[in-house]
Write a protein that holds these residues in place. Sequence first.
Motif, PDB file in Angstrom:
ATOM      1  N   TYR A 283       1.285  -0.920  -0.200  1.00  0.00           N
ATOM      2  CA  TYR A 283       0.436   0.021  -0.295  1.00  0.00           C
ATOM      3  C   TYR A 283       0.304   1.351   0.211  1.00  0.00           C
ATOM      4  O   TYR A 283       1.777   1.088   1.026  1.00  0.00           O
ATOM      5  N   PHE A 284       0.191   2.098  -1.281  1.00  0.00           N
ATOM      6  CA  PHE A 284       1.684   3.096  -0.755  1.00  0.00           C
ATOM      7  C   PHE A 284       0.222   4.354  -0.820  1.00  0.00           C
ATOM      8  O   PHE A 284      -0.925   4.576  -1.237  1.00  0.00           O
ATOM      9  N   SER A 285       1.679   5.407   0.058  1.00  0.00           N
ATOM     10  CA  SER A 285       0.614   6.651   0.900  1.00  0.00           C
ATOM     11  C   SER A 285       1.058   8.057   0.458  1.00  0.00           C
ATOM     12  O   SER A 285       2.576   7.677   1.224  1.00  0.00           O
TER      13      SER A 285
ATOM     14  N   ALA B 100      -2.826  -0.907   6.201  1.00  0.00           N
ATOM     15  CA  ALA B 100      -1.976  -2.087   6.833  1.00  0.00           C
ATOM     16  C   ALA B 100      -3.116  -2.716   7.941  1.00  0.00           C
ATOM     17  O   ALA B 100      -3.407  -3.635   7.753  1.00  0.00           O
ATOM     18  N   ASP B 101      -3.082  -1.939   8.757  1.00  0.00           N
ATOM     19  CA  ASP B 101      -4.100  -2.545   9.611  1.00  0.00           C
ATOM     20  C   ASP B 101      -5.394  -3.737   9.211  1.00  0.00           C
ATOM     21  O   ASP B 101      -6.057  -4.383   9.666  1.00  0.00           O
ATOM     22  N   ILE B 102      -6.502  -2.431   8.196  1.00  0.00           N
ATOM     23  CA  ILE B 102      -7.125  -3.394   7.572  1.00  0.00           C
ATOM     24  C   ILE B 102      -7.386  -3.892   6.952  1.00  0.00           C
ATOM     25  O   ILE B 102      -7.499  -5.370   6.494  1.00  0.00           O
TER      26      ILE B 102
ATOM     27  N   THR C  20       4.614 -11.613   7.318  1.00  0.00           N
ATOM     28  CA  THR C  20       5.345 -11.353   7.787  1.00  0.00           C
ATOM     29  C   THR C  20       4.750  -9.391   7.145  1.00  0.00           C
ATOM     30  O   THR C  20       3.907  -9.490   6.134  1.00  0.00           O
ATOM     31  N   GLU C  21       5.216  -8.176   7.818  1.00  0.00           N
ATOM     32  CA  GLU C  21       4.517  -7.486   8.081  1.00  0.00           C
ATOM     33  C   GLU C  21       5.784  -6.212   7.585  1.00  0.00           C
ATOM     34  O   GLU C  21       6.802  -6.219   8.894  1.00  0.00           O
ATOM     35  N   GLY C  22       5.960  -4.505   7.123  1.00  0.00           N
ATOM     36  CA  GLY C  22       7.146  -3.982   7.730  1.00  0.00           C
ATOM     37  C   GLY C  22       6.602  -3.123   6.347  1.00  0.00           C
ATOM     38  O   GLY C  22       5.122  -2.132   5.729  1.00  0.00           O
ATOM     39  N   SER C  23       7.147  -1.819   6.873  1.00  0.00           N
ATOM     40  CA  SER C  23       6.692  -0.314   6.014  1.00  0.00           C
ATOM     41  C   SER C  23       8.331   0.419   6.070  1.00  0.00           C
ATOM     42  O   SER C  23       9.972   0.663   6.501  1.00  0.00           O
TER      43      SER C  23
ATOM     44  N   VAL D 105       3.324   0.103   2.753  1.00  0.00           N
ATOM     45  CA  VAL D 105       3.683  -0.843   4.033  1.00  0.00           C
ATOM     46  C   VAL D 105       3.318  -2.422   2.971  1.00  0.00           C
ATOM     47  O   VAL D 105       2.385  -1.751   2.022  1.00  0.00           O
ATOM     48  N   PHE D 106       3.922  -3.701   3.387  1.00  0.00           N
ATOM     49  CA  PHE D 106       3.755  -4.448   2.530  1.00  0.00           C
ATOM     50  C   PHE D 106       3.699  -5.351   3.301  1.00  0.00           C
ATOM     51  O   PHE D 106       4.035  -5.647   4.870  1.00  0.00           O
ATOM     52  N   LEU D 107       3.096  -6.243   3.617  1.00  0.00           N
ATOM     53  CA  LEU D 107       2.322  -7.581   3.858  1.00  0.00           C
ATOM     54  C   LEU D 107       2.297  -8.531   3.027  1.00  0.00           C
ATOM     55  O   LEU D 107       1.503  -8.671   1.795  1.00  0.00           O
ATOM     56  N   ARG D 108       2.851  -9.642   3.706  1.00  0.00           N
ATOM     57  CA  ARG D 108       3.138 -11.308   2.948  1.00  0.00           C
ATOM     58  C   ARG D 108       2.055 -11.577   3.471  1.00  0.00           C
ATOM     59  O   ARG D 108       2.595 -11.580   5.303  1.00  0.00           O
ATOM     60  N   PHE D 109       1.852 -12.843   2.878  1.00  0.00           N
ATOM     61  CA  PHE D 109       0.619 -13.560   3.231  1.00  0.00           C
ATOM     62  C   PHE D 109       0.878 -15.746   2.511  1.00  0.00           C
ATOM     63  O   PHE D 109       0.527 -15.323   1.178  1.00  0.00           O
ATOM     64  N   ASP D 110       0.625 -16.184   3.745  1.00  0.00           N
ATOM     65  CA  ASP D 110       0.509 -17.114   2.612  1.00  0.00           C
ATOM     66  C   ASP D 110      -0.921 -17.635   2.570  1.00  0.00           C
ATOM     67  O   ASP D 110      -2.143 -17.688   3.387  1.00  0.00           O
ATOM     68  N   VAL D 111      -1.390 -18.013   1.590  1.00  0.00           N
ATOM     69  CA  VAL D 111      -3.025 -17.941   0.752  1.00  0.00           C
ATOM     70  C   VAL D 111      -3.184 -19.690   0.198  1.00  0.00           C
ATOM     71  O   VAL D 111      -2.542 -20.450  -0.302  1.00  0.00           O
TER      72      VAL D 111
END
Length: 118
Positions: free
Chosen positions: A60-62, A72-74, A94-97, A108-114
């Motif tokens: 997400y870029f802002s 990021a929380d949403i 993991t997540e980071g900014s 902000v970036f969030l990585r998910f295993d799907v």
Amino acid sequence: MIETTIRQALITAGIARVYPISAPQDAELPYCVIWRIGADADMTLDGDASLRQKTIQVSYFSNSSTDALQKADIIADTLIGFAGDSIQNVELVTEGSSYEYDTTLYHVFLRFDVWHTA
């Protein structure tokens, strides 16, 4: 395609302008990008497993750090434990900014295993 299902879930949660793989050069801020960064072919002794796992990154870029962190929380709240269509479960890895000096954007970036069916 699981990216389409995830994109729709994020749009429904209020994340506007969600793009697959990359945003257009003239994309209006803020925006979100989803892409697949990995995949595992799960196998059993009997052959192909019924569940597969892909790793998806949501960025997400802002121009506002507050907005980026709130979104990021949403994103996390929307996707952790999500199930729908062929998706069985989503886990946050993991997540980071960061602040990108060349573009002056907060990222902000969030990585998910799907986990999904074939």
